[in-house]
Write a protein that holds these residues in place. Structure first.
Motif, short mmCIF file in Angstrom:
data_model
loop_
_atom_site.label_atom_id
_atom_site.label_comp_id
_atom_site.label_asym_id
_atom_site.label_seq_id
_atom_site.Cartn_x
_atom_site.Cartn_y
_atom_site.Cartn_z
N VAL A 168 0.83 -1.21 0.00
CA VAL A 168 0.00 0.00 0.00
C VAL A 168 0.87 1.27 0.00
N HIS A 169 2.13 1.13 0.38
CA HIS A 169 3.06 2.25 0.27
C HIS A 169 3.22 2.51 -1.24
N ALA A 170 2.86 3.73 -1.65
CA ALA A 170 2.78 4.03 -3.09
C ALA A 170 4.10 3.75 -3.80
N PHE A 171 5.22 3.91 -3.10
CA PHE A 171 6.51 3.62 -3.72
C PHE A 171 6.53 2.19 -4.26
N PHE A 172 6.14 1.24 -3.43
CA PHE A 172 6.22 -0.16 -3.84
C PHE A 172 5.11 -0.55 -4.81
N SER A 173 3.92 0.06 -4.67
CA SER A 173 2.88 -0.30 -5.64
C SER A 173 3.23 0.24 -7.02
N GLU A 174 3.92 1.37 -7.08
CA GLU A 174 4.35 1.87 -8.39
C GLU A 174 5.43 0.99 -9.00
N VAL A 175 6.35 0.52 -8.15
CA VAL A 175 7.39 -0.40 -8.65
C VAL A 175 6.74 -1.69 -9.15
N ALA A 176 5.78 -2.21 -8.39
CA ALA A 176 5.09 -3.45 -8.77
C ALA A 176 4.38 -3.28 -10.11
N GLN A 177 3.70 -2.17 -10.25
CA GLN A 177 2.98 -1.87 -11.49
C GLN A 177 3.95 -1.87 -12.68
N SER A 178 5.10 -1.26 -12.47
CA SER A 178 6.08 -1.13 -13.53
C SER A 178 6.68 -2.48 -13.91
N ILE A 179 6.99 -3.31 -12.90
CA ILE A 179 7.51 -4.66 -13.17
C ILE A 179 6.47 -5.45 -13.96
#
Lengths: 362, 362
Positions: free
Chosen positions: A71-82
């Motif tokens: 839920v930390h936007a940093f990691f959800s953005e990374v996940a989205q990108s991967i």
């Protein structure tokens, strides 16, 4: 469950082998049978199994991703990108969160191995790499993201976090601030290195380092805003009071800003604040938050590409280390406008925000 | 890739069948062989494959989740919650994002079917259920979340969005506001129903409905703050200017608030704002955002539980519909403090935020 070859075979009174041969264009099947099978596949909208295809090549077409907090936007953005990178090659992304709990992370790693993911990508919350060594022993290709371990050779995509800490602290020093507090994270490389960068910048400017201005969190990211608030409440009691604060991530900075405002102090006039990560909506917080941007999209793309290169490779490939470049994003929380620099002494209750104050980014 | 039975068999010069028999405790294996195999499994820290186990029962131990935007905190919290439920039963979660693009969603659905997920959970961005009917035809158990389709029977976990719209609008009317704008989303059930609730509340209070105060987005959630800002910029040009705004989700409300502040207007004095979703950090925005909370954790838990109930079931189970209860969370963006209600006319430039204004939640 989805329509399978078996269902088609049963429907038509044929063997699965025959159906499979039709599907794979073997020549030893008669035209009439081929016709029947293909017609039935079309009628049922049969979708070939990626598993079946993958298993033949020893792959599951799955990449595992374990992050500390989805839920930390940093990691959800990374996940989205991967995910965007993998999808183009037909790979799926199995995502799990460790909730910054090393024990839970170990259990998720085990599940991922049992799930036979082709590659495992981890932003680890461990303070030592023991459980990651097990991944390597199990011959599961590994990509570390965001957080690395000294002395543990592995593929890594992240940033130079010492530099992140230096940039943030240098910026505060450049504003003329000299009593700079630091709110740090748990003992993972990102927070360790950002703290090292903070110390380096102070030393460079011959500003004495005092441990009383450093508060490190022991808990995980999930409650970073809460613990950021608590950490700032402690820093506000130190005498002399800090005139600036560098927070190891943006959620902590949000909490810290809330504590400052709740104490009736102004940002940035009384205390300038900068975070790291530049998460979504950072510009929309109570005071628009300055931050050191770490390009999440690029980070995820590199991680996804390394993962794709490693799928199906049985022998270890030469490890790669890719660092994305951080950049300073200055907003209201660390920007002293010309007006307030030249203004006469202000009444104590002057609110901290001017509505139309411009933002600067570079 | 991970250590497999095949590797152990090769190491010991045995057949895979023999190794498998040892692993499954068959009695027709000699003690010496059993001993050798078990020792080697231990040495290599062999982890049995969930796939192999799952395939035997026709399952992949995987649940698929397709959301419109993984970075929107609402969906990442739902994903986290689903994952927590599944993990306890050994199921993994394969996550994909449709980026609110119906075409991409259709392609992700196809991939999930080919991946043979045991259950598929979707927050769909389609405006009609045609591609979801295909999921049902393929006999893949389906759970819709957040967004549903009229006339399409499927498991659903969401909330009563007409009620969400009513609650939000009733609240603004209760503040004495009468020119209430609405910023809506694309044509999915959540935004359709929230708009219907808005209209219902206006009708209930005999406030004339005027289409010029309704701006609906055509794009997806990903850029909701940008399009929320643009929508509010349009509403600010309408005469008479609205004195309140209900935004169909919080990201849109963030954008709307930024547009109001950029125009030099005050929140809530000039325009009160309320969103929906109550996303993380809603209380930390430039003006703390009022919202209709939709319990994400409960929503995800119900979805995960329904998914678990359906795994491995070949025949359709009776569909279930679960609605979680929304609740009003009032913060500064729609709360006129006593001070400003009783104060003398204020100077135009008075900033919109009082630092220590209390928050109320219920």
């Amino acid at each position: 469950m989805a329509v399978r070859m078996k269902d088609i075979a049963e429907d038509l009174g044929l063997s699965v082998v025959t159906v499979s041969k039709v599907f794979n264009n073997h020549l030893d099947i008669g035209a009439a049978t081929r016709e029947r099978v293909l017609r039935r596949m079309k009628e049922l909208n049969y979708q070939p199994s990626l598993h079946a295809q993958g298993l033949a090549s020893g792959r599951t077409m799955m990449v595992g991703l374990i992050v500390p907090d989805l839920v930390h936007a940093f990691f959800s953005e990374v996940a989205q990108s991967i995910s965007d990178v993998l999808r183009k090659k037909g790979y799926g992304l199995v995502i799990a969160s460790s909730d910054e709990d090393p024990e839970l992370e170990r259990s998720e790693i085990e599940q991922m191995i049992r799930r036979r993911v082709d590659v495992l990508i981890i932003a680890s919350c461990q303070s030592d790499p023991a459980s990651l060594k097990k991944v390597v022993e199990q011959k599961v290709p590994l990509v570390l993201i965001d957080r690395s371990f000294k002395g543990f050779e592995a593929n890594f995509v992240g940033t130079d976090d010492v530099h992140v800490g230096e940039m943030a602290t240098e910026h505060l020093i450049g504003l003329g601030r000299r009593i700079i507090g630091h709110i740090g994270g748990q003992t993972v490389s990102t927070s360790n290195d950002r703290l090292a960068g903070y110390k380096k910048a102070l030393a460079h400017h011959k500003i004495a380092l005092s441990e009383k201005y450093i508060v490190r969190r022991t808990l995980g990211d999930q409650a970073a805003d809460t613990t950021g608030r608590e950490a700032m409440e402690r820093l506000l009691l130190v005498s002399p009071r800090p005139d600036a604060g560098f927070c190891y991530n943006d959620p902590a900075a949000i909490g810290a800003m809330n504590a400052i405002l709740a104490a009736g102090l102004r940002i940035p006039e009384d205390i300038a604040i900068i975070g790291a990560g530049n998460i979504r909506y950072a510009e929309s917080f109570r005071v628009a938050l300055s931050s050191v941007d770490i390009p999440r999209k690029a980070l995820g793309e590199y991680a996804g590409e390394i993962a794709l290169q490693m799928t199906g490779k049985k022998k270890p490939v030469k490890t790669r280390k890719i660092l994305v470049s951080p950049k300073l994003v200055i907003r209201e929380s660390s920007q002293v406008s010309k007006v307030s620099l030249t203004a006469a002494p202000r009444p104590k209750k002057r609110p901290s925000k001017a509505v139309a104050r411009p933002k600067t980014e570079w």
